[in-house]
Design an enzyme around this catalytic site. Structure first.
Site, PDB file in Angstrom:
ATOM      1  N   HIS A  73       0.889  -1.109   0.006  1.00 33.52           N
ATOM      2  CA  HIS A  73      -0.074  -0.022   0.101  1.00 33.52           C
ATOM      3  C   HIS A  73       0.966   1.323   0.011  1.00 33.52           C
ATOM      4  CE1 HIS A  73      -3.298   2.723   1.156  1.00 33.52           C
ATOM      5  NE2 HIS A  73      -4.097   1.744   0.545  1.00 33.52           N
ATOM      6  N   ASP A  90      -7.958  -5.629  -0.080  1.00 35.73           N
ATOM      7  CA  ASP A  90      -8.390  -6.449  -1.128  1.00 35.73           C
ATOM      8  C   ASP A  90      -7.997  -7.983  -0.919  1.00 35.73           C
ATOM      9  OD1 ASP A  90      -7.581  -3.917  -3.195  1.00 35.73           O
ATOM     10  OD2 ASP A  90      -9.600  -4.560  -2.554  1.00 35.73           O
TER      11      ASP A  90
END
Ligand code: SDX
Length: 371
Positions: free
Chosen positions: A257, A308
Site C-alpha cells: 500500500h 483487497d
C-alpha cells in the site's frame, strides 16, 4: 521552476479534507473504522460520510426511505444492460451505466451542494440495482425487484440471488462495504476531485473514478487477488509459488500500500471476519493458502496485505462471481467519491500541476520533401 518531482505523487499533499484520514489508523469523520464495522451499518456510515454526522433515528429512517424509493433504474438502461455483449467486464458495464444514468437524472446539470447530495443518494441506490440486474440478465435470469425493507448490502444479495441472505452474510457484507466506503486521496478519489475541479458534473467525476478504480494496482486488485489463490490452486503449492513470484520480482495483488507500510487496518479487521466465514463455508484450504503466502511475503519483503486480500476471499466464500468484486467496491465507494466531489466544489480551485520537460529542444519545421 523546480527540477524534481515525486513519482506517483508519493508523499505529496494535494489538498485538505474533513472526510477521512489515514494518519491515526483509518477514521471517517473522526470515527475509527473498527468501531464502525463492528457496531454500525453501511447505511449509517454512508450517511456519516455524506452528511458529516451519524444519523439520528429519524434521519436514518428518511435516508433509508429515499434510498428505497430510488432503487430503480430506467427501462432504457435495463435494455442496454441486456444488449451489451456478455463478455464485457462488469466494471466496464458499470462505467457505461453510471454515465447513462446522468441522461435520466433531472438535476444532472445542477452542481450545487444540495443537488449533488440528492444525486449521490440516487446513485447510491441505483448502482447495486445495475450490478445485480446485469449479472442476472447475463445469466439468462429474470430480474429481481429491490426489497426496500432490506438494507443496501442485503438488498444487493437479494436482487442478485432472489433469496434472502443469512444474518451472518449480511453482517459480513455490511462490514466489507463500510471498510470500502472511503479512503482519503486515493487514485480514484483524486481522479473524481480533479475532474470536478474544472466545474464538471458529479456523474462525470464518478464515471472517471470508476475508470481509475478498475486498474489492478487499485480496486481491480480484489479480483486479481482471488486470481492469485486460484493460480496457486492448493496448500501444497503455495510456498513454491510465492517464492518463485518474489524471486522474479513480480507483484502479488492484494499486498502492499502507498500509505500503509505497517499494515492496512481494514485487512486486519477483515481477516478475522473472513476466517469465520471460511470455517462456516468449508474454505479452510483457502485460508491456509492465504496464510502461507502472507507469512512468506512479510518475512521476505516486509509487505503486509491490503484490504483487497481478505475481501476477495470473503466474496469468494459468499459464492459471488469474481467479476463482481470490483463493482462491489464501486457500490460501496460511490459515497466516498461523492463526498469528496461535494467538498471539492465547496472550496474549489482547478487542479493544474506542472511537469519537467524531457522532449527535444526548439527546432525549425521542414517541408515533407526535406525531412
Ligand atoms: C487499493 O491508495 C489507496 O488508498 C487505495 C485503496 C483505497 O481504499 O482506495 O487502499 C485501495 O488500491 C489498495 C491497493 C491494491 N493494489 C494491489 O494490491 C496491487 C499490488 N500492490 C502494488 O502494486 C503496490 O503495493 C501499490 C500499487 C499498492 C503501491 O504502490 P507503490 O507505493 O508505488 O509501491 P511500489 O510499487 O513502489 O513498491 C515498493 C516496493 C518495490 O520493491 P523494490 O523495487 O523497492 O525492491 O515494494 C514492492 C515493489 O516491488 N512491492 C511489492 C508489492 N507491492 C510493492 N512486491 C510484491 N508484491 C506487491 N504487491
Amino acid at each position: 521552476m523546480t527540477e524534481s518531482y515525486s513519482p506517483g505523487l508519493e508523499g505529496i499533499v494535494a489538498g485538505e479534507t474533513a472526510i477521512s484520514t489515514v494518519e491515526t489508523g483509518l477514521t471517517y469523520r473522526g470515527y475509527a473504522i473498527e468501531e464502525l464495522a463492528e457496531h454500525s451499518t453501511y447505511e449509517e456510515v454512508a450517511y456519516l460520510v455524506l452528511y458529516g454526522e451519524l444519523p439520528k433515528a429519524g434521519e436514518l429512517a428518511g435516508f433509508r426511505q429515499r434510498l428505497g424509493a430510488a432503487a430503480v433504474v430506467p427501462p432504457e438502461l435495463i435494455e442496454t444492460l441486456r444488449r451489451i455483449p456478455a463478455a464485457a467486464p462488469t466494471m466496464d458495464v458499470l462505467r457505461t451505466a453510471t454515465s447513462m444514468l446522468a441522461h435520466f437524472e433531472p438535476e444532472a446539470a445542477d452542481s450545487s451542494h444540495a443537488a449533488n447530495v440528492r444525486k449521490t443518494e440516487r446513485l447510491l441506490a441505483k448502482l447495486p440495482v445495475v450490478v445485480a440486474a446485469r449479472q442476472r440478465l447475463k445469466s439468462g435470469q429474470e430480474l429481481v425487484i429491490a426489497d426496500t425493507s432490506l438494507a443496501l448490502p442485503a438488498n444487493f444479495l437479494w436482487m442478485l440471488r432472489g433469496q434472502k441472505p443469512s444474518e451472518k452474510q449480511v453482517k459480513a457484507m455490511d462490514a466489507s462495504f463500510i471498510l470500502y466506503a472511503e479512503h482519503e486521496f486515493n487514485a480514484s478519489t483524486f481522479t473524481a476531485r480533479c475532474t470536478v475541479s474544472t466545474l464538471s458534473d458529479l456523474h462525470s467525476g464518478i464515471t472517471a473514478a470508476i475508470g481509475a478504480l478498475k486498474g489492478p494496482l487499485h480496486g481491480g486488485a480484489n479480483e486479481a487477488a482471488l486470481g492469485v489463490l486460484e493460480e496457486v490452486g492448493s496448500v501444497e503449492r503455495a510456498e513454491a509459488w510465492v517464492r518463485n513470484v518474489l524471486a522474479k520480482k513480480q507483484k502479488i495483488m492484494g499486498f502492499g500500500h502507498r500509505v500503509y507500510k505497517d499494515g492496512d487496518p481494514r485487512a486486519v479487521y477483515l481477516k478475522r471476519l473472513t476466517a469465520a466465514v471460511a470455517a462456516e463455508t468449508g474454505h479452510q484450504d483457502f485460508e491456509t493458502m492465504a496464510e502461507i503466502i502472507e507469512t512468506i511475503v512479510w518475512t521476505q519483503k516486509r509487505i503486509p496485505p491490503n484490504v483487497d486480500w481478505p475481501c476477495a476471499r470473503l466474496y469468494h466464500y459468499f459464492g459471488l462471481p469474481k467479476d463482481l468484486y470490483t463493482p462491489l467496491f464501486v457500490v460501496a465507494r460511490v459515497v466516498g467519491w461523492s463526498a469528496h466531489i461535494i467538498e471539492q466544489l465547496d472550496n474549489n480551485r482547478i487542479m493544474r500541476p506542472r511537469s519537467i520537460y524531457t522532449g527535444p529542444a526548439v527546432r525549425k519545421w521542414k517541408p515533407v520533401g526535406n525531412r
